[in-house]
Design an enzyme around this catalytic site. Sequence first.
Site, mmCIF file in Angstrom:
data_model
loop_
_atom_site.group_PDB
_atom_site.id
_atom_site.type_symbol
_atom_site.label_atom_id
_atom_site.label_comp_id
_atom_site.label_asym_id
_atom_site.label_seq_id
_atom_site.Cartn_x
_atom_site.Cartn_y
_atom_site.Cartn_z
ATOM 1 C CB SER A 134 50.730 17.483 75.338
ATOM 2 O OG SER A 134 49.808 17.972 74.418
ATOM 3 C CB SER A 170 50.469 27.448 77.829
ATOM 4 O OG SER A 170 50.620 26.901 76.570
ATOM 5 C CD GLU A 207 37.453 22.537 67.469
ATOM 6 O OE1 GLU A 207 37.932 23.066 66.480
ATOM 7 O OE2 GLU A 207 36.667 21.590 67.442
ATOM 8 C CD GLU A 246 51.127 17.312 59.761
ATOM 9 O OE1 GLU A 246 50.973 17.880 60.861
ATOM 10 O OE2 GLU A 246 51.976 17.689 58.926
#
Lengths: 370, 409
Positions: free
Chosen positions: B133, B165, B248, B376
């Site tokens: 990110s 993180s 995931e 979203e």
Amino acid sequence: MNFDFSDELKQLRDLARRFLAEHSSPSVVRSVLEGRDTYAADLWRAMAEMGWLGAAIPEQYGGAGLGYEGLCVLAEEIGRALAPVPFASSAYLASEAILLAGSETQKGRLLPMFADGSTIGCFALAEGSGNPHSGAVHARCVGGRLTGSKWPVTDGSIADLAVVVARDEAGEIALYVADLTASNVSRRSLSTVDPSRDHARIDFAGADVERLSGEAGWPMVLRLLERAAVLMAFEQVGGADASLEMARNYALERYAFGRPIGSFQAIKHKLADVYVATELARSNAFYGAWALSADAAELSLAAATARVSAIEAFHLASKENIQTHGGIGFTWDTDCHLYYRRSKQLALTLGSAPWWKDRLVQLLEMRNAG
Amino acid sequence: MDFNDTPEEAKFRAEARAFLAANAEPKGRARPVLRGGLDVEAVKRCKSWQAKKADAGFAGITWPKRFGGREASAIFHVIYLQEEDNYAVPRGLFEIGLGMCIPTMMAYADGEQLDRYVRPALRGEEVWCQLFSEPAGGSDLAALRTRAERDGDDWIINGQKIWTSGAHLSDFGIIVVRTDPNVPKHEGLTFFFLDMKSPGIEIRPIHQMSGASHFNEVFFTDVRVPDAQRLGAVGQGWKVSLTTLMNERLAVGEVHRPDVEDLVELARSLVVDGASAIRNAAVRERIAEWYARTQGLTFTRFRTMTALSRGQTPGPENSIHKLVNASKLQDIASYGLDLMGAAGLVMDDDLALYYAMFQQALLSSPSGRIAGGSDEILRNIIAERVLGLPADIRVDKNKPFNQVPTGPR
């Protein structure tokens, strides 16, 4: 972990889906909705021949002995196809009442008639407004003669026999079998929000009835409602799934502002939420199916949970299906309203959401105390 | 239909239980373990637990034996996590490294690199972080702007990452950067792994709205990375990123507190207008709704486990867990405080009910709906990959990246 239906039952489901797509098409549903038929009699006979009506009835009483998981699988497909037949009344409620509360003789005599479809059963509990409550049962049987009014009774004007909740001479709740064609029984069809299913008011004025001679009392009524709630949850999941599929297909084919409306996040996110609600309801219904077929101690809480989820999912899916369609979804000729009506019909019989939510918390409190 | 393990699964579960019983403390329900930042002592505890776990064969359960794994199917990993969740084991340091970074290395690094990096990561000797990110690229990850320019056998990185993180605790990181701004955004990215102690890296903790600091900003000033540490071809960084994101996390049913059982307890203990709050019909309805949702997720997970047990791969339908849980946590926290009335404001240890768990969750729960795929994005994933609805129209898709409009900042 084996938390899924067997391959054999999945084959039964596929077969039922194909069969109902053809024999319980929207035009069949509409013939009842629009009053040309009171129920789909040809479909009913075919279901009887395939052994669906007695799916969970043991073979010794003329059933197919598929067990409750088999009945759950069929219920989902019946819900998906909005089948306009008295399946729930006859198979989940009347037959189950006799299985649970009938004597051996009564089971041997009555169940084969339900299993082969020659007799249609219904379940008469409500006496006007309000959710299930022992204090609201005023119908009374004295000397084998029943007096009282029951309404609404789902499938009450097409059924041959009713299992009626009433008080005995001592004022205790018991279950009675009433021949609805006998004298001193009058029936009138009711107009309802879902005319694709029959509903009636039945007045008993000293009608001859037969008491189910096994277990009685209000807890028996609750047990019956719980078991039916699991099966009905599968109908609701099927209906929710069908509504979602209809909305999704329309969102792909309908163009606005130069693109399929399904490419707008307003529609995508709405349908994602419907998917989530439907999957949660399906998973809770699965747990109910396990509890029902294992006759587990967890059945009461599992049933309440399945019902709360299923009511929410079908309501959401059916109303958002109309919304996704826009104006055309509000027309009589588009099928959206068939799901919307049925979602409310299924939500209101057997006790509505607030009643089941209250019951769910009662059961949680009992579990935590025990 | 049943909830039973296969004989092989049951045998493994018994092994896992025996290992945990001998090496860890059972987790009580009374006081929840709150996730704070990791201090030096906590890092030590995490590392020593990871080594113990790896040596006993309960880390890297699905990994090749060559790297210390078991080569077992994913169901065994889920079974271990289920059992581990009953114990208060140190957590929070290796999930990203072992769940995302090393699997990406296994797909793209060469044999020599794998021999060097995989085992130390599995034993917890080296910590990894993921540098994806950026301030300009969150949900729209491919809009990232950190640059890498070729200089002989090296690349030189300049720019900024955010929401990393454990960056300050990490030895290595995987990073995706822009190597060509003249082509459309997905085509100009390249993927590397790097040493987090490289000169030119500056790490600053982010002070969150909850008061804690779990994440970092990471600044790169002329950071040199050898071309040998490139994963995938130049310009193929997007494809490599997708490998990372495909790993995931499987839903293992980790319980977030306060949960619906906490709300039942709270409602029983609070007196409203002379009666226990749980007698109130409105309260009962809310409890029933959250209970039904909680159970729905539990049994959805059981269905997924069944699929895993039969050798199927779980798909995008797994997005449902975080989507439902994150909002549920926020809503339960907020409703619990509503029941407390004005006292719900108070966080002092000696006065707040349930160790201020509801208040803390109110302030930390917004992150759950954003981190690791926002609500979203998860709805988009369900709509596109489960329901088959069209992808969003992307006005920047075919434009060279340096011609894509940006906001005023």
